[in-house]
Design a protein around this motif. Structure first.
Motif, PDB file in Angstrom:
ATOM      1  N   UNK A 185     -12.585   2.667 -17.080  1.00 28.50           N
ATOM      2  CA  UNK A 185     -11.331   2.798 -16.585  1.00 28.50           C
ATOM      3  C   UNK A 185     -11.086   2.007 -15.480  1.00 28.50           C
ATOM      4  N   UNK A 186      -9.872   1.742 -14.890  1.00 28.83           N
ATOM      5  CA  UNK A 186      -9.607   0.666 -13.639  1.00 28.83           C
ATOM      6  C   UNK A 186     -10.258   1.319 -12.444  1.00 28.83           C
ATOM      7  N   UNK A 187     -11.060   0.365 -11.840  1.00 27.52           N
ATOM      8  CA  UNK A 187     -11.548   0.536 -10.379  1.00 27.52           C
ATOM      9  C   UNK A 187     -10.417   0.891  -9.516  1.00 27.52           C
ATOM     10  N   UNK A 188     -10.657   1.994  -8.802  1.00 33.81           N
ATOM     11  CA  UNK A 188      -9.510   2.353  -7.678  1.00 33.81           C
ATOM     12  C   UNK A 188      -9.893   2.555  -6.311  1.00 33.81           C
ATOM     13  N   UNK A 189      -8.962   2.356  -5.469  1.00 35.66           N
ATOM     14  CA  UNK A 189      -9.181   2.683  -4.140  1.00 35.66           C
ATOM     15  C   UNK A 189      -8.049   4.010  -3.646  1.00 35.66           C
ATOM     16  N   UNK A 190      -8.456   4.635  -2.808  1.00 33.94           N
ATOM     17  CA  UNK A 190      -7.662   5.675  -2.357  1.00 33.94           C
ATOM     18  C   UNK A 190      -7.586   5.902  -0.935  1.00 33.94           C
ATOM     19  N   UNK A 191      -6.415   6.125  -0.456  1.00 33.55           N
ATOM     20  CA  UNK A 191      -6.186   6.465   1.138  1.00 33.55           C
ATOM     21  C   UNK A 191      -4.708   6.754   1.267  1.00 33.55           C
ATOM     22  N   UNK A 192      -4.313   6.805   2.542  1.00 35.54           N
ATOM     23  CA  UNK A 192      -3.231   6.881   3.109  1.00 35.54           C
ATOM     24  C   UNK A 192      -2.106   5.966   3.275  1.00 35.54           C
ATOM     25  N   UNK A 193      -0.912   5.881   3.181  1.00 35.28           N
ATOM     26  CA  UNK A 193      -0.167   4.781   3.400  1.00 35.28           C
ATOM     27  C   UNK A 193       0.279   4.835   4.935  1.00 35.28           C
ATOM     28  N   UNK A 194       0.162   3.858   5.281  1.00 33.53           N
ATOM     29  CA  UNK A 194       0.213   3.570   7.096  1.00 33.53           C
ATOM     30  C   UNK A 194       1.383   2.453   7.222  1.00 33.53           C
ATOM     31  N   UNK A 195       1.772   2.194   8.166  1.00 33.29           N
ATOM     32  CA  UNK A 195       2.762   1.260   8.812  1.00 33.29           C
ATOM     33  C   UNK A 195       1.969  -0.023   8.929  1.00 33.29           C
ATOM     34  N   UNK A 196       2.821  -0.901   8.375  1.00 34.51           N
ATOM     35  CA  UNK A 196       2.195  -2.531   8.626  1.00 34.51           C
ATOM     36  C   UNK A 196       2.957  -3.145   9.572  1.00 34.51           C
ATOM     37  N   UNK A 197       2.834  -4.382   9.423  1.00 33.86           N
ATOM     38  CA  UNK A 197       3.789  -5.345  10.172  1.00 33.86           C
ATOM     39  C   UNK A 197       5.537  -5.636   9.458  1.00 33.86           C
ATOM     40  N   UNK A 198       5.750  -4.960   8.512  1.00 38.55           N
ATOM     41  CA  UNK A 198       6.870  -5.067   8.052  1.00 38.55           C
ATOM     42  C   UNK A 198       7.387  -6.376   7.454  1.00 38.55           C
ATOM     43  N   UNK A 199       6.545  -7.403   7.273  1.00 35.20           N
ATOM     44  CA  UNK A 199       6.532  -8.927   6.931  1.00 35.20           C
ATOM     45  C   UNK A 199       7.146  -8.683   5.526  1.00 35.20           C
ATOM     46  N   UNK A 200       6.533  -7.917   4.773  1.00 36.34           N
ATOM     47  CA  UNK A 200       7.057  -8.031   3.360  1.00 36.34           C
ATOM     48  C   UNK A 200       8.386  -7.369   2.884  1.00 36.34           C
ATOM     49  N   UNK A 201       8.768  -6.433   4.002  1.00 32.52           N
ATOM     50  CA  UNK A 201      10.213  -5.925   3.664  1.00 32.52           C
ATOM     51  C   UNK A 201      11.067  -7.188   4.111  1.00 32.52           C
ATOM     52  N   UNK A 202      10.755  -7.639   5.225  1.00 29.34           N
ATOM     53  CA  UNK A 202      11.801  -8.797   5.651  1.00 29.34           C
ATOM     54  C   UNK A 202      11.634  -9.973   4.700  1.00 29.34           C
ATOM     55  N   UNK A 203      10.852 -10.219   3.829  1.00 30.89           N
ATOM     56  CA  UNK A 203      10.779 -11.339   2.976  1.00 30.89           C
ATOM     57  C   UNK A 203      11.526 -10.877   1.541  1.00 30.89           C
ATOM     58  N   UNK A 204      11.625  -9.608   1.571  1.00 29.79           N
ATOM     59  CA  UNK A 204      12.369  -8.895   0.423  1.00 29.79           C
ATOM     60  C   UNK A 204      11.264  -8.127  -0.662  1.00 29.79           C
ATOM     61  N   UNK A 205       9.984  -8.196  -0.103  1.00 30.61           N
ATOM     62  CA  UNK A 205       9.178  -7.609  -0.995  1.00 30.61           C
ATOM     63  C   UNK A 205       8.302  -6.470  -0.256  1.00 30.61           C
ATOM     64  N   UNK A 206       8.945  -5.276  -0.004  1.00 24.31           N
ATOM     65  CA  UNK A 206       8.229  -4.440   0.791  1.00 24.31           C
ATOM     66  C   UNK A 206       6.962  -3.778   0.212  1.00 24.31           C
TER      67      UNK A 206
END
Length: 312
Positions: A185-206
């Motif tokens: 199977x695929x290796x998996x990570x699990x956690x909670x989505x948290x706020x980041x720096x929003x740089x990806x969103x600013x670049x068009x890749x949230x």
């Protein structure tokens, strides 16, 4: 599946059991072979199937300066073991007092008195008891004394035995495709989505940022093709997953974040929801870019590569 956290939670089973013993980190294909065999033997003989494992990993207790980094969290391991059909899992706290038991003390206390074992299934290289004095021959001899049968299973893998140690090395190298072959199977990570720096969103890749210290071993820095699943959503979404410190922005904190393809995060609110990331293939290693234009060009190329890998 019933879950026991220590011997005091176990009720002696009048029916009798088929027992197996191991760390089962990663629950790879070799482990799955053992566990499914145990479950099937129990069904065939009218017994209950029980797996016994340890927390923390024994090597971490005996070599505290070199703790073993686990492929899966205790919860992940329990869920994966449950999926093999095992009836109960005993997670035994491991410490130096536990390790001081002789091989016979261990077998008598756990297999015989606590678990009422009728059949014990292990690999032929099993070691147990103080200073690892117990071997497969020891187990067979004790089985004759205490009335249980010992069976062995060969854990054969492609290119050698399936190995948790080898899987850790492959994850450290970022070879998640080979890891998937080892795990089935695929290796998996699990956690909670948290706020980041929003740089990806600013670049068009949230991106959806995974919380610190997620469940599962974080693979090598780089960009990966994979799948993202969120609590409340039934289906996985194709994603470009980034692992690293964002060197272009002089970052120092190692992060895991996922850009879900074809989703606008304004309308797709995932903050504070649980997220599982499955790693399919590594696209490239981590790179520091000299300017935003070069970074954006590379991100478009990464997403094209992810689409090709995932056939989306």
């Amino acid at each position: 599946m019933e879950l026991y956290h220590g011997l005091d939670e176990v009720e002696v089973d009048a029916v009798g059991t088929v027992v197996t013993l191991g760390n089962f980190d990663g629950v790879h294909r070799g482990h799955q072979t053992v566990l499914t065999t145990v479950a099937e033997l129990a069904r065939q003989n009218g017994l209950r199937s029980i797996a016994m494992t340890f927390d923390p990993h024994p090597r971490t207790v005996h070599r505290p300066a070199e703790p073993t980094v686990m492929i899966t969290s205790t919860r992940q391991r329990a869920d994966l073991i449950a999926a093999t059909g095992i009836d109960a899992l005993l997670i035994q706290p491991y410490d130096l007092d536990f390790a001081a038991q002789t091989a016979e003390e261990f077998v008598r206390t756990y297999f015989v008195e606590a678990l009422a074992a009728k059949i014990v299934v292990v690999g032929d290289d099993v070691r147990f008891g103080r200073d690892n004095e117990g071997t497969i021959d020891t187990l067979r001899r004790l089985g004759e004394v205490y009335g249980f049968r010992t069976e062995t299973i060969d854990e054969v893998g492609r290119g050698g035995r399936y190995s948790s140690s080898r899987i850790r090395e492959q994850l450290t190298a970022g070879d998640v495709a080979e890891v998937a072959d080892q795990l089935g199977r695929y290796h998996a990570l699990h956690g909670t989505v948290v706020h980041g720096d929003a740089r990806g969103r600013d670049l068009g890749f949230p991106t959806a940022n995974l919380s610190e210290n997620p469940e599962g071993l974080v693979p090598a820095d780089g960009v990966y093709a994979g799948w993202a699943t969120f609590s409340g959503e039934g289906q996985p979404y194709p994603a470009a997953i980034s692992v690293g410190t964002n060197p272009t922005f002089k970052g120092s904190e190692r992060r895991v974040e996922a850009h879900v393809l074809d989703k606008e995060f304004g309308a797709f609110d995932v903050y504070d929801r649980e997220m599982t990331l499955e790693f399919v293939a590594r696209i490239r290693g981590q790179v520091a870019f000299t300017g935003m234009d070069d970074l954006i060009v590379q991100m478009h190329e990464d997403i094209a590569d992810v689409r090709e890998v995932l056939h989306t």
